[in-house]
Design a protein around this motif. Sequence first.
Motif, PDB file in Angstrom:
ATOM      1  N   HIS A 161       0.838  -1.209   0.000  1.00  0.00           N
ATOM      2  CA  HIS A 161       0.000   0.000   0.000  1.00  0.00           C
ATOM      3  C   HIS A 161       0.867   1.252   0.000  1.00  0.00           C
ATOM      4  CE1 HIS A 161      -2.231   3.298   1.919  1.00  0.00           C
ATOM      5  NE2 HIS A 161      -3.272   2.800   1.260  1.00  0.00           N
ATOM      6  N   GLU A 162       1.906   1.270   0.829  1.00  0.00           N
ATOM      7  CA  GLU A 162       2.784   2.438   0.889  1.00  0.00           C
ATOM      8  C   GLU A 162       3.502   2.657  -0.435  1.00  0.00           C
ATOM      9  OE1 GLU A 162       5.192   1.550   4.287  1.00  0.00           O
ATOM     10  OE2 GLU A 162       3.670   2.265   5.695  1.00  0.00           O
ATOM     11  N   ALA A 163       3.967   1.571  -1.064  1.00  0.00           N
ATOM     12  CA  ALA A 163       4.656   1.693  -2.349  1.00  0.00           C
ATOM     13  C   ALA A 163       3.702   2.211  -3.425  1.00  0.00           C
ATOM     14  CB  ALA A 163       5.240   0.340  -2.761  1.00  0.00           C
ATOM     15  N   ALA A 164       2.486   1.688  -3.460  1.00  0.00           N
ATOM     16  CA  ALA A 164       1.504   2.134  -4.447  1.00  0.00           C
ATOM     17  C   ALA A 164       1.163   3.607  -4.238  1.00  0.00           C
ATOM     18  CB  ALA A 164       0.244   1.276  -4.370  1.00  0.00           C
ATOM     19  N   THR A 165       1.038   4.021  -2.995  1.00  0.00           N
ATOM     20  CA  THR A 165       0.737   5.420  -2.684  1.00  0.00           C
ATOM     21  C   THR A 165       1.866   6.329  -3.159  1.00  0.00           C
ATOM     22  OG1 THR A 165      -0.580   4.755  -0.778  1.00  0.00           O
ATOM     23  CG2 THR A 165       0.184   7.018  -0.808  1.00  0.00           C
ATOM     24  N   GLU A 166       3.101   5.886  -2.957  1.00  0.00           N
ATOM     25  CA  GLU A 166       4.240   6.684  -3.423  1.00  0.00           C
ATOM     26  C   GLU A 166       4.234   6.822  -4.947  1.00  0.00           C
ATOM     27  OE1 GLU A 166       7.951   5.241  -1.864  1.00  0.00           O
ATOM     28  OE2 GLU A 166       7.238   5.371   0.201  1.00  0.00           O
ATOM     29  N   VAL A 167       3.929   5.752  -5.653  1.00  0.00           N
ATOM     30  CA  VAL A 167       3.879   5.800  -7.120  1.00  0.00           C
ATOM     31  C   VAL A 167       2.793   6.764  -7.582  1.00  0.00           C
ATOM     32  CG1 VAL A 167       3.329   4.463  -9.191  1.00  0.00           C
ATOM     33  CG2 VAL A 167       4.869   3.515  -7.465  1.00  0.00           C
ATOM     34  N   ILE A 168       1.636   6.691  -6.957  1.00  0.00           N
ATOM     35  CA  ILE A 168       0.523   7.580  -7.325  1.00  0.00           C
ATOM     36  C   ILE A 168       0.905   9.033  -7.050  1.00  0.00           C
ATOM     37  CG2 ILE A 168      -1.832   8.271  -6.698  1.00  0.00           C
ATOM     38  CD1 ILE A 168      -2.341   5.197  -6.262  1.00  0.00           C
ATOM     39  N   ASP A 169       1.505   9.303  -5.888  1.00  0.00           N
ATOM     40  CA  ASP A 169       1.928  10.668  -5.558  1.00  0.00           C
ATOM     41  C   ASP A 169       2.973  11.180  -6.546  1.00  0.00           C
ATOM     42  OD1 ASP A 169       0.204  10.697  -3.414  1.00  0.00           O
ATOM     43  OD2 ASP A 169       1.764  10.337  -1.905  1.00  0.00           O
ATOM     44  N   PHE A 170       3.904  10.311  -6.941  1.00  0.00           N
ATOM     45  CA  PHE A 170       4.937  10.695  -7.893  1.00  0.00           C
ATOM     46  C   PHE A 170       4.319  11.038  -9.245  1.00  0.00           C
ATOM     47  CE2 PHE A 170       8.195   9.747 -11.092  1.00  0.00           C
ATOM     48  CZ  PHE A 170       9.220  10.566 -10.638  1.00  0.00           C
ATOM     49  N   ALA A 171       3.356  10.221  -9.680  1.00  0.00           N
ATOM     50  CA  ALA A 171       2.694  10.475 -10.963  1.00  0.00           C
ATOM     51  C   ALA A 171       1.932  11.800 -10.918  1.00  0.00           C
ATOM     52  CB  ALA A 171       1.758   9.323 -11.313  1.00  0.00           C
ATOM     53  N   LYS A 172       1.273  12.085  -9.811  1.00  0.00           N
ATOM     54  CA  LYS A 172       0.553  13.361  -9.666  1.00  0.00           C
ATOM     55  C   LYS A 172       1.531  14.528  -9.705  1.00  0.00           C
ATOM     56  CE  LYS A 172      -3.377  11.728  -6.937  1.00  0.00           C
ATOM     57  NZ  LYS A 172      -4.002  11.772  -5.597  1.00  0.00           N
ATOM     58  N   ALA A 173       2.668  14.365  -9.041  1.00  0.00           N
ATOM     59  CA  ALA A 173       3.674  15.428  -9.026  1.00  0.00           C
ATOM     60  C   ALA A 173       4.212  15.668 -10.434  1.00  0.00           C
ATOM     61  CB  ALA A 173       4.814  15.066  -8.075  1.00  0.00           C
TER      62      ALA A 173
END
Length: 68
Positions: free
Chosen positions: A47-59
């Motif tokens: 979950h933490e890894a997926a959240t980081e990927v999503i945040d990176f894509a948004k950034a």
Amino acid sequence: MRVEIEKGIQTTWSADEHNVHGGHHERYFEMRAHSLAAAVGHLIGLHEAATEVIDFAKAERLIEDFLK
């Protein structure tokens, strides 16, 4: 999953004359509860890894929009 894990945990009291409280609780995990508890740790990591990927894509999208 917490309920299923808790079903497989046994708590016992171990007396200890040198402990100011007279002893301590010990928890024993049955094999299934131990496996589920380990799986929860892995799921949290996923979950933490997926959240980081999503945040990176948004950034990245925000930076691209800003540079336009």
